[in-house]
Enzyme design. Structure first.
Site, PDB file in Angstrom:
ATOM      1  N   ASP A   9       0.854  -1.183   0.000  1.00  0.00           N
ATOM      2  CA  ASP A   9       0.000   0.000   0.000  1.00  0.00           C
ATOM      3  C   ASP A   9       0.892   1.235   0.000  1.00  0.00           C
ATOM      4  O   ASP A   9       1.685   1.443   0.917  1.00  0.00           O
ATOM      5  CB  ASP A   9      -0.894  -0.013   1.252  1.00  0.00           C
ATOM      6  CG  ASP A   9      -1.988   1.034   1.203  1.00  0.00           C
ATOM      7  OD1 ASP A   9      -2.142   1.693   0.148  1.00  0.00           O
ATOM      8  OD2 ASP A   9      -2.687   1.211   2.215  1.00  0.00           O
ATOM      9  N   MET A  10       0.797   2.048  -1.042  1.00  0.00           N
ATOM     10  CA  MET A  10       1.590   3.271  -1.108  1.00  0.00           C
ATOM     11  C   MET A  10       1.144   4.231  -0.004  1.00  0.00           C
ATOM     12  O   MET A  10      -0.043   4.347   0.293  1.00  0.00           O
ATOM     13  CB  MET A  10       1.439   3.924  -2.483  1.00  0.00           C
ATOM     14  CG  MET A  10       1.896   3.049  -3.643  1.00  0.00           C
ATOM     15  SD  MET A  10       3.634   2.559  -3.553  1.00  0.00           S
ATOM     16  CE  MET A  10       4.429   4.155  -3.783  1.00  0.00           C
ATOM     17  N   ASP A 103      -3.224   2.485  -5.893  1.00  0.00           N
ATOM     18  CA  ASP A 103      -2.056   2.578  -5.010  1.00  0.00           C
ATOM     19  C   ASP A 103      -1.846   1.340  -4.132  1.00  0.00           C
ATOM     20  O   ASP A 103      -1.121   1.405  -3.135  1.00  0.00           O
ATOM     21  CB  ASP A 103      -2.161   3.817  -4.121  1.00  0.00           C
ATOM     22  CG  ASP A 103      -3.368   3.777  -3.199  1.00  0.00           C
ATOM     23  OD1 ASP A 103      -4.252   2.936  -3.419  1.00  0.00           O
ATOM     24  OD2 ASP A 103      -3.433   4.600  -2.261  1.00  0.00           O
ATOM     25  N   GLU A 104      -2.448   0.221  -4.493  1.00  0.00           N
ATOM     26  CA  GLU A 104      -2.228  -0.991  -3.699  1.00  0.00           C
ATOM     27  C   GLU A 104      -2.314  -2.235  -4.572  1.00  0.00           C
ATOM     28  O   GLU A 104      -2.984  -2.251  -5.605  1.00  0.00           O
ATOM     29  CB  GLU A 104      -3.224  -1.082  -2.537  1.00  0.00           C
ATOM     30  CG  GLU A 104      -4.669  -1.165  -2.963  1.00  0.00           C
ATOM     31  CD  GLU A 104      -5.612  -1.337  -1.786  1.00  0.00           C
ATOM     32  OE1 GLU A 104      -5.214  -1.979  -0.799  1.00  0.00           O
ATOM     33  OE2 GLU A 104      -6.746  -0.832  -1.868  1.00  0.00           O
TER      34      GLU A 104
END
Length: 392
Positions: A9-10, A103-104
């Site tokens: 996860d960013m 983003d994940e």
């Protein structure tokens, strides 16, 4: 062989991209949104989160909590560009990668020890390569099953790595709040609490039939997760499950024609998005939110898959018309889902004219995409959008 699932996860992705691209924003509380009274935040930096600012919070409320908050307009094309680079890095570590959102992602890293070392070593390598490639940090969770990997990635944010070994699962579930299990939302939580359920493992006090009687099939799934069981695999090619766009209006809108103008603009955006991935969808979903925050969603499944903006738009309009007079509208949005990547097999009974029409639409869409890719998205605009209000 021990199974290992990794969830990446960013960290504060959109806000972190803005801070990376603009050094003046680094170390400052920022959020993606606008100062408009109806704007809500999509992401907040960690500096802003210290003040209680969070995603999905109205911007006016966020500014009260943090008067020095800097609001930045989002740049989705830039975020997608960085996302593609991140996903390319992940592909270097496992052939089984599922992009869950922009983003994940999940990776099945089972059996990779001989190449990359133990799971923690692999995770550290992934973090470092992402940092050197795109300049951003990520948090990683590793567990024997998918839902626990996602929970683990949130334990040491930002830039942390957490691993739940198979022999640790039982103890972990004894201290995991029940609301942390995916599927236990705000509405369902009071029902669980009424049975004295505080932690995930508390569900095991009752047999699975108890939960199935009260929650249906979902009850059985939740009971399994409370036992540490999650058969959901990492789905290769699952990088997009849907694409949608929506707009919140500065003033409530009553005119159906104005609403349809927005639907056309949104349909163009999501059609271009799915074509970029070579996908076509069958289910079109309309979302409408009213001034009192009540909302409705309506869907229609088409006979054939499509990535054409005109078809998406016409379907959305038909759904809107079927609802009749809605009154004032605060937000409207449209989405497409139910994708299939494989080519459609034509039926011998399908009219030849329909086949020719589909091919013409595909050829036109490809031509439009090429022009926009070369000269920018604003170079080609449908005539009916020329008088559209600006996207706020």
């Amino acid at each position: 062989m021990q199974k290992y699932i990794m969830h990446l996860d960013m960290d504060a992705f959109f806000a972190s991209v803005e801070q990376m691209d603009n050094p003046e924003l680094r170390g400052k509380p920022i959020a993606i949104g606008s100062s408009h009274k109806r704007s809500v935040l999509s992401t907040a930096s960690y500096e802003a989160r210290k003040f209680g600012v969070r995603s999905a919070m109205p911007s006016q409320q966020a500014l009260k909590l943090c008067p020095q908050l800097i609001l930045v307009s989002g740049r989705m094309s830039r975020y997608k560009e960085i996302s593609r680079q991140v996903m390319a890095v992940l592909g270097n570590y496992s052939p089984v990668v599922e992009q869950a959102s922009i983003d994940e992602a999940y990776l099945d890293i089972t059996g990779t020890e001989k190449i990359f070392g133990p799971p923690l070593t692999l995770a550290e390598s992934v973090k470092q390569e992402i940092l050197s490639t795109v300049g951003l940090t990520a948090s990683i969770g590793i567990a024997p099953v998918k839902f626990l990997a996602k929970i683990a990635s949130d334990l040491k944010k930002p830039a942390g790595i957490s691993i739940i070994e198979v022999h640790e699962v039982e103890q972990f579930l004894k201290t995991l709040p029940i609301e942390k299990i995916p599927g236990v939302g705000k509405k369902a939580l009071p029902r669980f609490q009424s049975f004295g359920i505080k932690y995930a493992a508390d569900m095991l006090r009752y047999p699975p039939e108890f939960w199935q009687e009260r929650f249906g099939e979902r009850g059985s799934v939740l009971y399994a997760k409370a036992s540490g069981i999650d058969p959901t695999p990492v789905a290769v090619g699952g990088q997009m499950k849907s694409s949608s766009a929506e707009n919140t209006f500065g003033e409530d809108v009553r005119d159906p024609q104005i609403l349809k103008t927005w639907l056309l603009s949104q349909s163009e955006r999501i059609a271009a998005d799915v074509r970029r991935y070579g996908l076509k969808g069958r289910t079109i979903t309309l979302k409408v939110k009213f001034p009192d925050f009540r909302q409705i969603t309506r869907s229609k499944t088409l006979d054939q898959r499509t990535s054409n903006a005109g078809i998406i738009y016409k379907t959305g309009c038909a759904i809107l018309d079927a609802e009749g007079c809605l009154g004032p509208v605060r937000l409207i949005g449209i989405g497409i889902s139910n994708f299939e990547e494989r080519s459609r097999q034509l039926s011998l009974l399908e009219p030849e004219q329909n086949v020719r029409d589909d091919k013409k639409l595909d050829q036109l869409d490809k031509a439009v995409d090429k022009v926009r890719e070369k000269f920018g998205s604003a170079m080609l605009t449908r005539g009916s959008l020329l008088k559209s209000p600006s996207d706020k």
